[in-house]
Design an enzyme around this catalytic site. Structure first.
Site, PDB file in Angstrom:
ATOM      1  CB  SER A  96      -9.687  29.234   3.828  1.00 32.73           C
ATOM      2  OG  SER A  96      -9.512  27.920   4.475  1.00 32.73           O
ATOM      3  CE  LYS A 171     -12.677  25.661   3.137  1.00 33.52           C
ATOM      4  NZ  LYS A 171     -11.090  26.187   3.552  1.00 33.52           N
TER       5      LYS A 171
END
Length: 294
Positions: A96, A171
């Site tokens: 991420s 995300k």
């Protein structure tokens, strides 16, 4: 047999690599912590001596590392992924990180003929163990199709959401929603406890109505018991909220609630709670309410 070079075997990457090995892939793993690499070898994978070996002997390379700086180092470094990759090889970054970093890696890979996808995940450690992650993928449609057999071992929901960087953008939105929802669940629990309500019963009925959400399903029991073992650490969600607030500012988007929760997460980290699960936002609500933690 397809060989997957898997780099980054921590809380998320470790069980993900194990699931690929169980599914019949030849998994060649590497982590800077040798014990993690050895754990994968005991679970049916193989240990690589370093990034170069994991890349050179693989058909598909996967990374699951901490942040943008780590991806830049492992992908763009002097003896990193792109330095050892070959034309046609597929590189899937499941970390991420900033969408800007994902686009930069894809751009660096293009003249080498290396196919890159950004494929961050949601679902935490339980989802990684169960192979039930939600995976949001950015990159070329043909490359996404090529990666599907690998990704479908790791996730129950695998969706192509757009070009390079789009996976990371989705995300970031995911982390914004998760942080805000945890904060509201924490506030609701402290509110209910202040009135002496049977909180276990309250959570059950709330979860069955319009207020129902995955945080109530997966996190509320631990929050009620004040169990904050990670899961997903405050440190990591602090990093992710930095990505969200920075990206929102670049786009000219106002996220007032998200910005407030980002500050609450930053406060927990500053007082030494960065290693706790992000559900520890409950601790801060208690402190701000002048109530002793149970």
């Amino acid at each position: 047999m397809t060989t997957v070079g898997f780099i980054g075997l921590g809380i998320m990457g470790g069980p993900m690599a194990v699931n690929l090995a169980k599914a019949g892939y030849d998994v060649l793993g590497y982590d800077v912590t040798a014990a993690r690499t050895e754990m994968l070898a005991r679970a049916g994978g193989r240990a690589a001596a370093g990034v170069a070996e994991a890349v050179q002997k693989a058909d598909v390379v996967v990374t699951m590392v901490r942040d943008s700086a780590d991806v830049e180092a492992v992908a763009l470094g002097e003896d990193g992924i792109l330095a050892n990759a070959r034309a046609g090889q597929l590189y899937i970054d499941m970390s991420s990180i900033s969408p800007t970093t994902s686009r930069a890696v894809a751009e660096a890979a293009r003249p080498l003929g290396v196919r890159v996808l950004d494929a961050p995940v949601s679902g935490g450690e339980p989802g990684a163990i169960e192979g039930s992650l939600s995976i949001m993928v950015g990159g070329g449609a043909e490359d996404f199709e090529a990666a599907l057999p690998v990704l479908e071992v790791l996730g129950a929901t695998v969706v192509h959401v757009g070009p390079h960087g789009a996976g990371q953008t989705v995300k970031a939105a995911n982390q914004l929603i998760v942080a805000g929802t945890i904060e509201l669940v924490a506030e609701a629990i402290v509110f209910l406890e202040a009135y002496g309500v049977d909180t276990g019963a309250a959570v059950r009925v709330l979860a069955g109505g319009l207020a129902g959400n995955r945080i109530l399903d997966r996190k509320a029991a631990g929050m009620l018991a004040r169990r904050f073992e990670p899961g997903f650490r405050i440190d990591l969600h602090h990093k992710d909220m930095g990505i969200v607030t920075s990206a929102a500012r670049e786009a000219g988007v106002v996220i007032p609630l998200g910005s407030a929760v980002a500050q609450l997460i930053a406060a927990l980290k500053a007082q030494g709670d960065g290693g706790l699960d992000h559900s520890a936002l409950l601790k801060l609500v208690e402190q701000l309410s002048g109530r002793a933690s149970r």
